[in-house]
Write an enzyme that holds these catalytic residues in place. Structure first.
Site, PDB file in Angstrom:
ATOM      1  CE1 TYR A 105      -3.631   2.578   0.695  1.00  0.00           C
ATOM      2  CE2 TYR A 105      -2.384   3.213   2.642  1.00  0.00           C
ATOM      3  CZ  TYR A 105      -3.415   3.444   1.749  1.00  0.00           C
ATOM      4  OH  TYR A 105      -4.226   4.540   1.909  1.00  0.00           O
ATOM      5  CG  ASP A 109       5.768   3.721   0.744  1.00  0.00           C
ATOM      6  OD1 ASP A 109       6.090   4.318   1.794  1.00  0.00           O
ATOM      7  OD2 ASP A 109       4.589   3.617   0.351  1.00  0.00           O
ATOM      8  CE  LYS A 147       1.944   4.468   8.381  1.00  0.00           C
ATOM      9  NZ  LYS A 147       0.568   4.282   8.729  1.00  0.00           N
TER      10      LYS A 147
HETATM   11  N1  PLP Z   1       2.936   4.197   2.300  1.00  0.00           N
HETATM   12  C1  PLP Z   1       2.861   3.245   3.244  1.00  0.00           C
HETATM   13  C2  PLP Z   1       3.855   2.137   3.236  1.00  0.00           C
HETATM   14  C3  PLP Z   1       1.883   3.306   4.235  1.00  0.00           C
HETATM   15  O1  PLP Z   1       1.805   2.352   5.154  1.00  0.00           O
HETATM   16  C4  PLP Z   1       0.974   4.389   4.209  1.00  0.00           C
HETATM   17  C5  PLP Z   1      -0.092   4.479   5.215  1.00  0.00           C
HETATM   18  O2  PLP Z   1      -0.328   3.609   6.009  1.00  0.00           O
HETATM   19  C6  PLP Z   1       1.098   5.353   3.219  1.00  0.00           C
HETATM   20  C7  PLP Z   1       2.097   5.229   2.270  1.00  0.00           C
HETATM   21  C8  PLP Z   1       0.164   6.522   3.178  1.00  0.00           C
HETATM   22  O3  PLP Z   1       0.432   7.372   4.243  1.00  0.00           O
HETATM   23  P1  PLP Z   1      -0.706   8.371   4.771  1.00  0.00           P
HETATM   24  O4  PLP Z   1      -1.749   7.510   5.432  1.00  0.00           O
HETATM   25  O5  PLP Z   1       0.019   9.270   5.715  1.00  0.00           O
HETATM   26  O6  PLP Z   1      -1.233   9.088   3.591  1.00  0.00           O
END
Ligand code: PLP
Length: 430
Positions: A144, A239, A267
């Site tokens: 994700y 990511d 995060k």
């Molecule tokens: N990338 C990863 C690996 C994530 O786990 C998340 C959210 O859980 C995101 C991107 C998106 O981040 P946000 O919820 O701050 O938009």
């Protein structure tokens, strides 16, 4: 029986917010019942609107590595708020935070602050497409990357639990430019590059997947991604929204010794406030306006209160380096759970990297989305609810990572283990 306050609040919220929540997994749709409305948190504990206390293993989906309301971070935030909530100008403190990030992740020679992980990923892929003059993106099923149009294809996290891995509302023409491969499948990625290497702008990957539950990369998987992208003139985007400052101070790239071209952080880097980052090689980040032609901007980007939270969190992590202790504590904790399950005769698998872990009700190794989906989700639901009743808050979904913070002491974990044993025993009788 008298309705609980959370239940009443949820009913009211449903008259205001779509589905009563501001992010889908919070609705408890995957585990049933009503979501707990939290009113405060301290250390490893959260309290709901009814005053019930829980040991929190969700930790704001991984953001609160120092536990809830750490005194140093709250003081830094309070001081920053008193000076001003937002200026819409550069500030000295944002460079201090950027400098810390650059030192921790040397691959991020230049970066940009944004307000969410989604925004970070959306911007990084825009840079990748501009710099390579190519359009195709490669992602892995169950990973994700936020709710970015191009990447909401076979997505993990809430999209997966709610059976919406392919979201409505995304133009087919855009989704067609995204290729989705199984995580950890070396042959599939080699084959794709062999066929389409010339049109691939970037491969985006969670270097340690954590949005279909935790799935560590197989030996050689990330190395292959690195060499194939280099060979074919494509970019490698890590990511690290979950793994950055979580699995090691320098993230998964430092732990696994692989250097991506671009990185996304979120995060932990914002210490529980809305702050995320994208960045990487200088020549790539020079594509971003005002240096280059890739437009990206934000009214609240680098917000001084969020920056203060991030700076204070990273400074604390740098000073105390809690990663070995977190790793050992989590290893001890999950070993206890595994032993309990084995004594009771329940098939479970726990995947773990550092303080990041997922319990799957599964009797075979869990290495990709296909094996994740063979897990017994009914068991997870019953386990989750039994723990909730006993004051333990797991992520409200069978396919999410759970987290320990530095405040999850052995005494707190022993308390959690007592509840976990009871919940597992109850499950074995059902
Ligand atoms: N990338 C990863 C690996 C994530 O786990 C998340 C959210 O859980 C995101 C991107 C998106 O981040 P946000 O919820 O701050 O938009």
């Amino acid at each position: 029986m008298k309705a609980r306050k959370s239940e009443i609040l949820y009913r009211k919220a449903q008259e205001i917010f779509s589905g009563g929540v501001n992010s889908p997994v919070r609705s408890f749709k995957a585990v049933g019942g009503f979501p707990r409305f939290m009113s405060r948190g301290k250390g490893p504990w959260v309290w709901d609107a009814d005053g019930q206390r829980y040991i929190d293993f969700c930790n704001s989906w991984g953001a609160t590595i120092l536990g809830h309301s750490p005194t140093t971070v709250v003081s830094a935030v309070t001081r920053a708020a008193r000076r001003g909530l937002s200026f819409g100008t550069p500030t000295e403190m944002e460079s201090e935070l950027g400098h810390l990030i650059q030192k921790a992740l040397p691959s991020m020679a230049r970066m940009r602050f944004v307000s969410s992980g989604t925004e970070a990923v959306m911007s990084a892929i825009r840079v990748a497409r501009a710099a390579t003059q190519r359009e195709v993106l490669v992602k892995f099923s169950g990973c994700y990357h936020g709710h970015v149009d191009s990447l909401l294809v076979k997505a993990g996290s809430g999209a997966l639990t709610l059976s919406m891995a392919d979201s409505a509302g995304i133009p087919a023409s855009l989704a067609q430019r995204t290729r989705v491969l199984p995580y950890n499948d070396l042959e599939a990625i080699k084959d794709l590059f062999h066929r389409e290497g010339q049109s691939i702008a970037a491969v985006i990957v969670e270097p340690i997947a954590a949005n279909m539950g935790v799935i560590p990369p197989k030996q050689g998987f990330l190395e292959e991604l690195r060499s194939l992208t280099q060979l074919h003139g494509a970019l490698l985007i890590f990511d690290e929204v979950i793994t950055g400052f979580r699995v090691a101070y320098g993230g998964a790239q430092t732990l696994l010794k692989i250097t991506p071209d671009l990185t996304c952080l979120g995060k932990v880097v914002g210490g529980g406030m809305p702050l995320a980052v994208y960045g990487g090689r200088r020549d790539l980040m020079d594509w971003v306006a005002p240096m280059g032609p890739v437009y990206q901007a934000g009214t609240l980007s680098g917000n001084p209160v969020a920056v203060a939270a991030g700076l204070s969190t990273l400074s604390h992590l740098k000073k105390t380096s809690p990663y070995k202790a977190l790793d050992q504590m989590t290893a001890w904790f999950v070993k206890n759970i595994e032993e309990m399950a084995s004594e009771i005769g329940l098939s479970i698998r726990i995947n773990r990297v550092g303080s990041l872990w997922t319990l799957f009700f599964n009797n075979a190794p869990v290495v990709d989305l296909t094996s994740v989906q063979r897990s017994n989700t009914a068991h997870y639901t019953a386990f989750f609810q039994a723990l909730l009743d006993r004051g333990v808050y797991l992520p409200p979904s069978p396919f999410e990572a759970a987290f320990l913070s530095t405040t999850h002491s052995r005494a707190v974990l022993k308390k959690a283990l007592q509840s976990i044993e009871k919940a597992l025993k109850r499950l074995s009788l059902s």
